[in-house]
Design an enzyme around this catalytic site. Structure first.
Site, short mmCIF file in Angstrom:
data_model
loop_
_atom_site.label_atom_id
_atom_site.label_comp_id
_atom_site.label_asym_id
_atom_site.label_seq_id
_atom_site.Cartn_x
_atom_site.Cartn_y
_atom_site.Cartn_z
N LYS A 17 -8.41 21.83 -14.58
CA LYS A 17 -8.13 21.47 -15.97
C LYS A 17 -7.97 22.70 -16.87
CE LYS A 17 -12.97 20.26 -16.90
NZ LYS A 17 -13.48 21.15 -15.83
N ARG A 92 -19.33 16.56 -21.73
CA ARG A 92 -19.77 16.53 -20.34
C ARG A 92 -20.86 15.49 -20.12
NH1 ARG A 92 -18.06 21.93 -18.99
NH2 ARG A 92 -18.42 22.49 -16.82
N ARG A 131 -12.20 31.13 -6.54
CA ARG A 131 -11.71 31.38 -7.91
C ARG A 131 -12.06 32.79 -8.39
NH1 ARG A 131 -12.92 27.06 -12.57
NH2 ARG A 131 -15.10 27.58 -12.24
N ARG A 164 -17.09 34.47 -10.84
CA ARG A 164 -18.21 34.04 -11.67
C ARG A 164 -19.43 33.79 -10.80
NH1 ARG A 164 -15.73 29.16 -14.94
NH2 ARG A 164 -17.79 28.41 -14.39
N ARG A 175 -23.30 22.35 -9.20
CA ARG A 175 -22.50 21.94 -10.36
C ARG A 175 -21.79 20.63 -10.08
NH1 ARG A 175 -19.16 26.87 -10.60
NH2 ARG A 175 -17.91 25.92 -12.22
P1 ADP Z 1 -16.42 24.52 -14.87
O1 ADP Z 1 -15.64 23.49 -15.58
O2 ADP Z 1 -15.62 25.26 -13.89
O3 ADP Z 1 -17.72 24.03 -14.35
P2 ADP Z 1 -16.96 25.88 -17.39
O4 ADP Z 1 -16.42 27.24 -17.57
O5 ADP Z 1 -16.34 24.74 -18.11
O6 ADP Z 1 -16.94 25.63 -15.83
O7 ADP Z 1 -18.52 25.85 -17.73
C1 ADP Z 1 -19.43 26.80 -17.21
C2 ADP Z 1 -20.87 26.46 -17.61
O8 ADP Z 1 -21.02 26.42 -19.04
C3 ADP Z 1 -21.36 25.09 -17.15
O9 ADP Z 1 -21.80 25.09 -15.81
C4 ADP Z 1 -22.49 24.82 -18.17
O10 ADP Z 1 -23.65 25.55 -17.85
C5 ADP Z 1 -21.93 25.39 -19.45
N1 ADP Z 1 -21.19 24.36 -20.21
C6 ADP Z 1 -19.85 24.36 -20.48
N2 ADP Z 1 -19.50 23.27 -21.19
C7 ADP Z 1 -20.65 22.55 -21.38
C8 ADP Z 1 -20.96 21.32 -22.02
N3 ADP Z 1 -20.00 20.57 -22.61
N4 ADP Z 1 -22.24 20.89 -22.00
C9 ADP Z 1 -23.20 21.60 -21.42
N5 ADP Z 1 -22.99 22.77 -20.79
C10 ADP Z 1 -21.73 23.25 -20.77
#
Ligand code: ADP
Ligand code: ZN
Length: 217
Positions: A17, A92, A131, A164, A175
């Protein structure tokens, strides 16, 4: 051109996404709001928010709903969101979705649609652990599917790429588990509101991008 412009992108980590959001936002002049990118920047800059979020992000857990929702509400006030926005990685949880609806109502906006990127667990693990990301411009690469032209270096800005810490196999699995428990319920949630469009995320992006444009038209 697309008619739906206030958007949420929903999908497991690794569904692609973020990559499609970057392309769409650039082409359609929408604001790309990646909560992961914002949180990583706050952590890097050592802000109050960054300090609060750090342990959750590195362990692959979710940052508390209120913290992220406030951060997004603030971001939505910025000028570049007037033309539309893609929320990438938010909401989320169902609670975050409720907080988002309230925050949007407060500023006289609403969502036009939610795009769900569907993929099997096997593909997700494969993608996540391969990635790479640019430290400077946040561009995303994948050693298996979309490698950079020069190994380890960003095509766009020449900066060194990195993996990362939360993309290691163990954390990637954690995750996905959290995604299944806390985020997946948003699929029936938005379906019930008749807002959901589904894109098959397993295909390469030159196939999924036209599909995306079609569902947003
Ligand atoms: P991905 O979608 O690949 O898991 P992101 O870059 O979107 O990774 O998010 C990385 C981290 O940031 C998540 O694992 C979480 O710890 C935190 N995070 C991001 N967005 C949210 C959210 N909406 N609510 C809670 N934690 C978030
Ligand atoms: Zn770069």
């Amino acid at each position: 051109m697309i008619s739906k412009r206030n958007l949420v992108f929903l999908g497991a980590p690794g569904a692609g996404k973020g990559t499609l959001a970057q392309i769409l936002c650039q082409e359609m002049k929408l604001a790309h709001i990646s909560t992961g990118d914002i949180l990583r920047a706050e952590i890097k800059n050592g802000t109050e928010l960054g300090k609060k979020a750090q342990s959750y992000v590195t362990s692959g857990g979710l940052v508390p709903d209120d913290l992220v929702a406030d951060m997004v509400a603030k971001r939505l006030l910025e000028k570049d969101c007037q033309n539309g926005f893609v929320l990438d990685g938010f909401p989320r949880t169902v609670n975050q979705a409720d907080l988002l609806e309230k925050a949007l109502a407060k500023i006289g906006k609403k969502l036009d649609g939610v795009v769900y990127f569907e993929a099997t667990e096997e593909i997700l693990i494969k993608r996540l652990t391969a990635r790479l990301m640019c430290r400077k411009c946040n561009s995303i690469y994948n050693t298996l599917f979309t490698p950079p032209k020069n190994k380890g270096v960003c095509d766009k800005c020449g900066t060194e790429l990195f993996q990362r810490p939360d993309d290691s196999l163990e954390t990637a699995k954690d995750r996905l588990k959290i995604y299944n428990e806390q985020t997946a319920p948003l699929v029936p949630y938005y379906k019930a509101k008749k807002m959901l469009s589904t894109i098959q995320a397993e295909q390469p992006k030159d196939k999924s991008y036209p599909e995306l444009i079609k569902v947003l038209s």
